[in-house]
Design an enzyme around this catalytic site. Structure first.
Site, PDB file in Angstrom:
ATOM      1  N   ASP A  39      35.394-146.595 -22.979  1.00  0.00           N
ATOM      2  CA  ASP A  39      35.978-147.282 -24.137  1.00  0.00           C
ATOM      3  C   ASP A  39      37.441-146.920 -24.412  1.00  0.00           C
ATOM      4  OD1 ASP A  39      35.916-148.995 -26.426  1.00  0.00           O
ATOM      5  OD2 ASP A  39      35.735-147.240 -27.686  1.00  0.00           O
ATOM      6  N   ASP A  41      28.991-156.809 -37.577  1.00  0.00           N
ATOM      7  CA  ASP A  41      28.028-157.248 -36.560  1.00  0.00           C
ATOM      8  C   ASP A  41      27.730-158.741 -36.598  1.00  0.00           C
ATOM      9  OD1 ASP A  41      27.315-154.642 -35.491  1.00  0.00           O
ATOM     10  OD2 ASP A  41      26.299-154.278 -37.383  1.00  0.00           O
ATOM     11  N   ASN A  76      37.383-133.507 -47.054  1.00  0.00           N
ATOM     12  CA  ASN A  76      37.442-133.636 -45.594  1.00  0.00           C
ATOM     13  C   ASN A  76      36.285-132.898 -44.944  1.00  0.00           C
ATOM     14  OD1 ASN A  76      39.778-135.202 -45.505  1.00  0.00           O
ATOM     15  ND2 ASN A  76      41.115-133.418 -45.541  1.00  0.00           N
ATOM     16  N   ARG A 116      38.549-142.619 -37.374  1.00  0.00           N
ATOM     17  CA  ARG A 116      39.810-142.853 -38.092  1.00  0.00           C
ATOM     18  C   ARG A 116      39.932-141.981 -39.343  1.00  0.00           C
ATOM     19  NH1 ARG A 116      44.237-145.298 -36.451  1.00  0.00           N
ATOM     20  NH2 ARG A 116      44.448-146.817 -38.133  1.00  0.00           N
TER      21      ARG A 116
END
Length: 381
Positions: free
Chosen positions: A134, A241, A280, A295
């Site tokens: 990918d 989707d 985070n 991301r």
């Protein structure tokens, strides 16, 4: 060893290590793809996430000078979530696309390909192999199509006869000259369901995608989401989707072959409000193992705010106000203001008005004005 015999041994070995489908292709230049990519570039249809130049993406020998063949593999993933939790008025949930369910497929796919490469290396000690998943330069779909894994559908997905389009793809470039497999015949016919169903009209025509309009791409961007798409993403926090779900080739297709790809309910369909002020560390602990986290948390939290606005979730107002007032990121503060306006309670409008007095970021103030514009004229004071 004769390459025909080696090819058969590789096929047998692939089954033992959990590869659902394997195909062999030549390492010739992808000429048709090269022209299509140039056209995409001219039209500004690219996402910007593509790796490498057009030449690197279409000429395997640039990546492995000795390249003779490319081995393409496919792993099937589930299309349905068993006992999926429901999104209720009291507890709204978001949704990660199916391709992000379970463990990050890059990890699983790379494991299978590296085992395959080691097997070939053992059989051909002077062999040269390059694994790609990918994030590599080659187009996984173009390789899979040439290798007979499936055909490229109008929704731009590879559609396999066995697993529909719910497959992950990866490839291995090698200097072993295998006999190529035959491509699969395109059987989309006159069907245009994916084109008709795309929420944003991103499928320009059969097989051509304007990535700049694709929800799967838009949910991964980090800036303010353009207004025209905010009502389109619904409760999607990552990916889309639709073009696969409506495809007749995916009717009743649902494979649960690999435990790694099974969705975790609270990850694949997370509660929205707790995601708003997630640190985070919490984000990595909860979502770090899935592909949808690549991301970072910013796009996910921005999409979460849009989803809460879409739901008009009044139970989230207090938490969204806190985000609007305290988050250091302008995109998040501004989207929070927009979401509050979309929800439309008096408390939300008053909070936006007060926040404007202390907001010095132009873009955020612009979003606050958009939020206030949702207020019906009769209720303004």
């Amino acid at each position: 060893m004769h390459t025909d015999q080696l090819k058969q041994e590789i096929i047998e070995y692939s089954k033992k290590i959990g590869i659902d489908k394997i195909g062999f292709a030549s390492a010739d230049v992808f000429g048709e793809l090269k022209e299509r990519l140039r056209r995409q570039q001219e039209l500004k249809y690219q996402s910007g996430f593509e790796k490498g130049t057009i030449e690197e993406r279409t000429e395997p020998k640039r990546l492995l000078p000795e390249a003779q063949s490319i081995i393409s593999i496919a792993l099937a993933y589930p299309s349905r979530m068993k006992d999926a939790p429901r999104s209720t008025r009291e507890e709204r949930r978001g949704l990660f696309a199916r391709a992000s369910w379970g463990v990050d497929y890059h990890i699983v796919m790379r494991d299978r390909l590296e085992k395959l490469a080691a097997f070939i290396q053992e059989k051909v000690p002077d062999g040269k192999n390059k694994v790609m998943v990918d994030t590599g330069e080659l187009s996984d779909r173009a390789v899979a199509e040439r290798a007979g894994i499936g055909f490229s559908g109008k929704n731009t997905s590879i559609i396999t006869p066995e697993f529909g389009s719910f497959v992950y793809l990866g490839e291995l470039i090698t200097n072993v000259p295998f006999v190529p497999d035959e491509p699969v015949d395109d059987s989309c016919g006159s069907c245009t369901k994916c084109i008709d169903a795309c929420p944003t009209g991103a499928i320009v025509q059969g097989g051509q995608l304007n990535a700049q309009r694709c929800i799967a791409f838009l949910t991964q961007t980090k800036d303010f989401l353009p207004d025209e798409f905010r009502s389109k993403i619904g409760n999607r926090v990552y990916g889309c989707d639709t073009c696969q779900v409506v495809c007749p080739k995916n009717h009743k297709v649902d494979f649960h072959i690999h435990p790694e790809f099974e969705p975790e309910h609270e990850v694949a369909k997370p509660k929205l409000i707790p995601m708003l002020r997630m640190s985070n560390r919490e984000f990595k602990r909860t979502f770090g193992h899935i592909s949808g986290s690549w991301r970072g948390k910013k796009p996910i939290q921005r999409n979460t705010l849009i989803a809460l606005g879409h739901y008009k979730d009044e139970t989230a107002v207090e938490e969204i106000i806190a985000v609007m007032l305290s988050d250091p990121r302008p995109v998040i503060r501004g989207t929070a203001a927009w979401s509050l306006g979309k929800i439309g309670t008096e408390e939300a409008f008053q909070a936006i008005k007060r926040a404007m007095d202390n907001e010095d970021n132009e873009q955020v103030r612009f979003e606050m004005e958009k939020g206030l514009a949702f207020r019906p004229p009769s209720s303004t004071k």
